[in-house]
Design a protein around this motif. Structure first.
Motif, PDB file in Angstrom:
ATOM      1  N   GLY A 158       0.791  -1.237   0.000  1.00 20.88           N
ATOM      2  CA  GLY A 158       0.000   0.000   0.000  1.00 20.88           C
ATOM      3  C   GLY A 158       0.816   1.276   0.000  1.00 20.88           C
ATOM      4  O   GLY A 158       0.240   2.365  -0.030  1.00 20.88           O
ATOM      5  N   THR A 159       2.138   1.196   0.048  1.00 24.44           N
ATOM      6  CA  THR A 159       2.975   2.410  -0.046  1.00 24.44           C
ATOM      7  C   THR A 159       3.924   2.262  -1.239  1.00 24.44           C
ATOM      8  O   THR A 159       4.156   1.147  -1.714  1.00 24.44           O
ATOM      9  CB  THR A 159       3.784   2.665   1.244  1.00 24.44           C
ATOM     10  N   ASN A 160       4.477   3.376  -1.693  1.00 24.38           N
ATOM     11  CA  ASN A 160       5.271   3.362  -2.935  1.00 24.38           C
ATOM     12  C   ASN A 160       6.315   4.483  -2.892  1.00 24.38           C
ATOM     13  O   ASN A 160       6.407   5.214  -1.893  1.00 24.38           O
ATOM     14  CB  ASN A 160       4.324   3.509  -4.134  1.00 24.38           C
ATOM     15  N   PRO A 161       7.124   4.633  -3.956  1.00 24.54           N
ATOM     16  CA  PRO A 161       8.175   5.672  -3.944  1.00 24.54           C
ATOM     17  C   PRO A 161       7.631   7.076  -3.666  1.00 24.54           C
ATOM     18  O   PRO A 161       8.292   7.883  -3.004  1.00 24.54           O
ATOM     19  CB  PRO A 161       8.793   5.562  -5.339  1.00 24.54           C
ATOM     20  N   GLN A 162       6.426   7.404  -4.138  1.00 26.64           N
ATOM     21  CA  GLN A 162       5.871   8.742  -3.875  1.00 26.64           C
ATOM     22  C   GLN A 162       5.660   8.945  -2.362  1.00 26.64           C
ATOM     23  O   GLN A 162       5.972  10.016  -1.822  1.00 26.64           O
ATOM     24  CB  GLN A 162       4.533   8.911  -4.618  1.00 26.64           C
ATOM     25  N   VAL A 163       5.146   7.919  -1.684  1.00 25.56           N
ATOM     26  CA  VAL A 163       4.944   8.022  -0.225  1.00 25.56           C
ATOM     27  C   VAL A 163       6.300   8.204   0.462  1.00 25.56           C
ATOM     28  O   VAL A 163       6.438   9.009   1.399  1.00 25.56           O
ATOM     29  CB  VAL A 163       4.184   6.770   0.307  1.00 25.56           C
ATOM     30  N   MET A 164       7.320   7.497  -0.036  1.00 23.99           N
ATOM     31  CA  MET A 164       8.667   7.636   0.550  1.00 23.99           C
ATOM     32  C   MET A 164       9.184   9.071   0.353  1.00 23.99           C
ATOM     33  O   MET A 164       9.817   9.647   1.238  1.00 23.99           O
ATOM     34  CB  MET A 164       9.661   6.642  -0.084  1.00 23.99           C
ATOM     35  N   ALA A 165       8.881   9.659  -0.821  1.00 18.73           N
ATOM     36  CA  ALA A 165       9.323  11.039  -1.108  1.00 18.73           C
ATOM     37  C   ALA A 165       8.671  12.009  -0.117  1.00 18.73           C
ATOM     38  O   ALA A 165       9.336  12.924   0.395  1.00 18.73           O
ATOM     39  CB  ALA A 165       8.963  11.408  -2.547  1.00 18.73           C
ATOM     40  N   TRP A 166       7.378  11.834   0.180  1.00 21.06           N
ATOM     41  CA  TRP A 166       6.699  12.723   1.126  1.00 21.06           C
ATOM     42  C   TRP A 166       7.308  12.588   2.530  1.00 21.06           C
ATOM     43  O   TRP A 166       7.455  13.577   3.251  1.00 21.06           O
ATOM     44  CB  TRP A 166       5.197  12.397   1.189  1.00 21.06           C
ATOM     45  N   ILE A 167       7.667  11.343   2.894  1.00 19.77           N
ATOM     46  CA  ILE A 167       8.258  11.139   4.236  1.00 19.77           C
ATOM     47  C   ILE A 167       9.639  11.798   4.295  1.00 19.77           C
ATOM     48  O   ILE A 167       9.976  12.492   5.261  1.00 19.77           O
ATOM     49  CB  ILE A 167       8.329   9.628   4.586  1.00 19.77           C
ATOM     50  N   MET A 168      10.429  11.612   3.217  1.00 18.99           N
ATOM     51  CA  MET A 168      11.769  12.233   3.180  1.00 18.99           C
ATOM     52  C   MET A 168      11.635  13.756   3.279  1.00 18.99           C
ATOM     53  O   MET A 168      12.359  14.425   4.019  1.00 18.99           O
ATOM     54  CB  MET A 168      12.465  11.814   1.877  1.00 18.99           C
ATOM     55  N   ASP A 169      10.669  14.324   2.553  1.00 22.39           N
ATOM     56  CA  ASP A 169      10.502  15.784   2.547  1.00 22.39           C
ATOM     57  C   ASP A 169      10.032  16.291   3.915  1.00 22.39           C
ATOM     58  O   ASP A 169      10.555  17.287   4.430  1.00 22.39           O
ATOM     59  CB  ASP A 169       9.481  16.189   1.476  1.00 22.39           C
ATOM     60  N   THR A 170       9.083  15.593   4.527  1.00 16.36           N
ATOM     61  CA  THR A 170       8.553  16.023   5.833  1.00 16.36           C
ATOM     62  C   THR A 170       9.666  16.008   6.874  1.00 16.36           C
ATOM     63  O   THR A 170       9.861  16.969   7.629  1.00 16.36           O
ATOM     64  CB  THR A 170       7.399  15.082   6.261  1.00 16.36           C
ATOM     65  N   TYR A 171      10.417  14.913   6.918  1.00 18.54           N
ATOM     66  CA  TYR A 171      11.512  14.798   7.889  1.00 18.54           C
ATOM     67  C   TYR A 171      12.555  15.891   7.634  1.00 18.54           C
ATOM     68  O   TYR A 171      13.025  16.560   8.563  1.00 18.54           O
ATOM     69  CB  TYR A 171      12.141  13.400   7.758  1.00 18.54           C
ATOM     70  N   SER A 172      12.893  16.099   6.349  1.00 20.51           N
ATOM     71  CA  SER A 172      13.916  17.090   5.991  1.00 20.51           C
ATOM     72  C   SER A 172      13.469  18.508   6.359  1.00 20.51           C
ATOM     73  O   SER A 172      14.269  19.315   6.845  1.00 20.51           O
ATOM     74  CB  SER A 172      14.208  17.026   4.486  1.00 20.51           C
ATOM     75  N   MET A 173      12.185  18.832   6.114  1.00 25.19           N
ATOM     76  CA  MET A 173      11.683  20.179   6.428  1.00 25.19           C
ATOM     77  C   MET A 173      11.788  20.455   7.940  1.00 25.19           C
ATOM     78  O   MET A 173      12.123  21.554   8.365  1.00 25.19           O
ATOM     79  CB  MET A 173      10.226  20.315   5.980  1.00 25.19           C
ATOM     80  N   ASN A 174      11.512  19.421   8.729  1.00 27.01           N
ATOM     81  CA  ASN A 174      11.595  19.609  10.182  1.00 27.01           C
ATOM     82  C   ASN A 174      13.035  19.740  10.662  1.00 27.01           C
ATOM     83  O   ASN A 174      13.312  20.403  11.651  1.00 27.01           O
ATOM     84  CB  ASN A 174      10.870  18.472  10.915  1.00 27.01           C
ATOM     85  N   LYS A 175      13.972  19.101   9.935  1.00 28.34           N
ATOM     86  CA  LYS A 175      15.399  19.204  10.291  1.00 28.34           C
ATOM     87  C   LYS A 175      15.986  20.525   9.778  1.00 28.34           C
ATOM     88  O   LYS A 175      16.950  21.036  10.331  1.00 28.34           O
ATOM     89  CB  LYS A 175      16.193  18.044   9.657  1.00 28.34           C
ATOM     90  N   GLY A 176      15.466  21.006   8.639  1.00 26.53           N
ATOM     91  CA  GLY A 176      16.004  22.229   8.048  1.00 26.53           C
ATOM     92  C   GLY A 176      17.016  21.972   6.949  1.00 26.53           C
ATOM     93  O   GLY A 176      17.619  22.910   6.421  1.00 26.53           O
ATOM     94  N   TYR A 177      17.223  20.703   6.593  1.00 21.82           N
ATOM     95  CA  TYR A 177      18.119  20.359   5.474  1.00 21.82           C
ATOM     96  C   TYR A 177      17.686  19.004   4.922  1.00 21.82           C
ATOM     97  O   TYR A 177      16.951  18.259   5.589  1.00 21.82           O
ATOM     98  CB  TYR A 177      19.587  20.328   5.925  1.00 21.82           C
ATOM     99  N   SER A 178      18.150  18.672   3.702  1.00 21.98           N
ATOM    100  CA  SER A 178      17.708  17.430   3.058  1.00 21.98           C
ATOM    101  C   SER A 178      18.401  16.215   3.656  1.00 21.98           C
ATOM    102  O   SER A 178      19.635  16.173   3.709  1.00 21.98           O
ATOM    103  CB  SER A 178      17.995  17.488   1.555  1.00 21.98           C
TER     104      SER A 178
END
Ligand code: NAD
Length: 426
Positions: A158-178
């Motif tokens: 039920g999850t795919n590369p797009q879901v992984m991209a959203w998780i990477m972006d959310t985590y990165s935004m909270n850290k302040g870097y990619s």
């Protein structure tokens, strides 16, 4: 637990998937005389986070979803394991999946522990916007546990590369870097690894080839049935067909298709993409998922969900070789029946390890910011799978046990050694 719309169910037999894993761990620890304290640790998950979180739906209403992130054991390295979006996700299913990840990473000797996550939801009835908002809020909720050095999620049902991209972006935004290394199974444009999408199915194909060789089965003449035509099953079918196998039946949650003369997996995928199911494919007979598992064939690849092969249907399975693409598709009771009937089972913790192996490669490439070509990824995957297969086969032959018992012995031996070396802090 799989919801079955028809026929018998394995619900009574394996009411709790985590208890099933614990029973298997108990048997191996007793057989290997593992220290009581280590055995007790392996029976439990180290960290369990349950989150109830709000998501604004497209109609403006707020819906509360329940999700989990569970780390079973991180003695050998950061915890690693996928995220599942499915209506039947439960705490105990997630615990079982996390424990299998600890065993899997140890079987193939990559420096990870085991984890798993899940959200109780039905992605098939949600819009892209709803899925994105659910994913970003869930990622924020579990961000206290995940991180490139702590716990690295990946795709699952039920999850795919797009879901992984959203998780990477959310985590990165909270850290302040990619932060590339927080998740694997990402799109190639975002630091994904070449070969990752096909990796689990490729590992199944490699396992089938190695097992067939040991059994004296000619892979080029083998007939294959695949249950579950998703990331794992579809790729396994495609790659086995390339090896010369005849794919005679495949299925998804809506049912199965059968053609004894053979199906073209690429063309079946085209039909599924257009119609959302394999059912209705030209020149094929419709079969139920229950009937599909019992078809006459050489190789059966269950690649859907847990407990599909259980006490009641195990006596009717006609395959000579089962390659477990899914996690936990065979119950312990079914395992015994298959063993008594001389059917070889290549267990999930070995057969479907290709995904986590290439996830490991993706993590390594991301950390180094240096990416490999696909041939290099596939070559390294083949090398790791072949080593693990031979190690498990050697224990199986030496100890006169089935491949699952051998794989668990290899894994638990490695984890127990690591726990002993680290000792207990403080
Ligand atoms: P997916 O969501 O891409 O595909 C699952 C497929 O199974 C879909 O075609 C779905 O319609 C079908 N399905 C669902 N219920 C079914 C049922 N009752 N009978 C028949 N088909 C059914 O998921 P996936 O990533 O391919 O995962 C499949 C299995 O493989 C799971 O057990 C998962 O944990 C395991 N696995 C996945 C990976 C990975 O890298 N994706 C790695 C290791 C193990």
């Amino acid at each position: 637990m799989v919801q079955r719309s028809q026929g018998e169910s394995a619900v009574c037999e394996a009411a709790n998937p985590f208890e099933g894993v614990q029973r298997r761990i108990d048997a191996i620890c007793e057989r290997m005389n593992i220290d009581q304290g280590i055995h007790a640790r392996l029976r439990k998950c180290e960290r369990e986070l349950m989150v109830n979180f709000p998501v604004r739906m497209d109609d403006g209403k707020v819906k509360v979803f329940t999700g989990f992130r569970i780390q079973h054991n991180d003695t050998r390295g950061p915890a690693k394991g996928g995220i599942r979006y499915h209506p039947d996700v439960t705490l105990d299913e997630t615990r079982a999946l996390a424990a299998w990840m600890t065993l899997k990473t140890a079987v193939v000797s990559i420096p990870y522990g085991g984890a798993k996550g899940g959200v109780i939801c039905d992605p098939k009835v949600m819009s892209q916007g709803e899925l994105e908002r659910l994913t970003r809020r869930y990622a924020s909720e579990i961000s206290i546990l995940i991180g490139p050095e702590k716990d690295i999620p990946a795709p699952d049902v039920g999850t795919n590369p797009q879901v992984m991209a959203w998780i990477m972006d959310t985590y990165s935004m909270n850290k302040g870097y990619s932060v590339l290394g927080v998740i694997t199974g990402k799109p190639l444009e975002l630091g994904g690894s070449k070969g990752r999408f096909e990796a689990t199915g490729r590992g199944c194909m490699l396992s089938a080839k190695m097992a067939a060789k040991h059994l004296g089965m000619n892979i080029k003449e083998a007939t294959v049935v695949v249950q579950g035509f998703g990331n794992v099953g579809m790729v396994a079918a495609k790659l086995l067909a390339k090896e010369g196998c005849r794919i005679i039946a495949v299925s998804d949650s809506r049912g199965g298709i059968y053609n004894p003369k053979g199906l073209d997996p690429e063309d079946v995928l085209r039909h599924k993409t257009e119609t959302c199911s394999v059912v209705g494919y030209q020149d094929s007979e419709t079969v139920t998922n229950a009937e599909l598992l019992e078809l006459q064939c050489d190789i059966l690849v269950p690649a859907a969900l847990e407990d599909e092969i259980y006490k009641a249907n195990a006596p009717n399975i006609k395959a000579k070789l089962i390659i477990e693409g899914a996690n936990g598709p065979t119950t312990a009771e079914a395992d015994e029946i298959l063993g008594d009937r001389g059917i070889t089972v290549i267990p999930d913790v070995l057969a479907n390890a290709g995904g986590v192996i290439v996830s490991y490669f993706e993590w390594v490439q991301g950390i180094q910011s240096f990416f490999w070509d696909e041939a290099e990824v596939n070559d390294k995957l083949q090398h790791v799978m072949a080593n693990a297969f031979e190690e498990v086969m050697s224990i199986s032959q030496h100890e006169k046990v089935d491949m699952r018992t051998a794989a668990y012995m290899l894994a638990i031996g490695r984890i127990a050694k690591a726990i002993t070396l680290r000792g207990i802090y403080p």
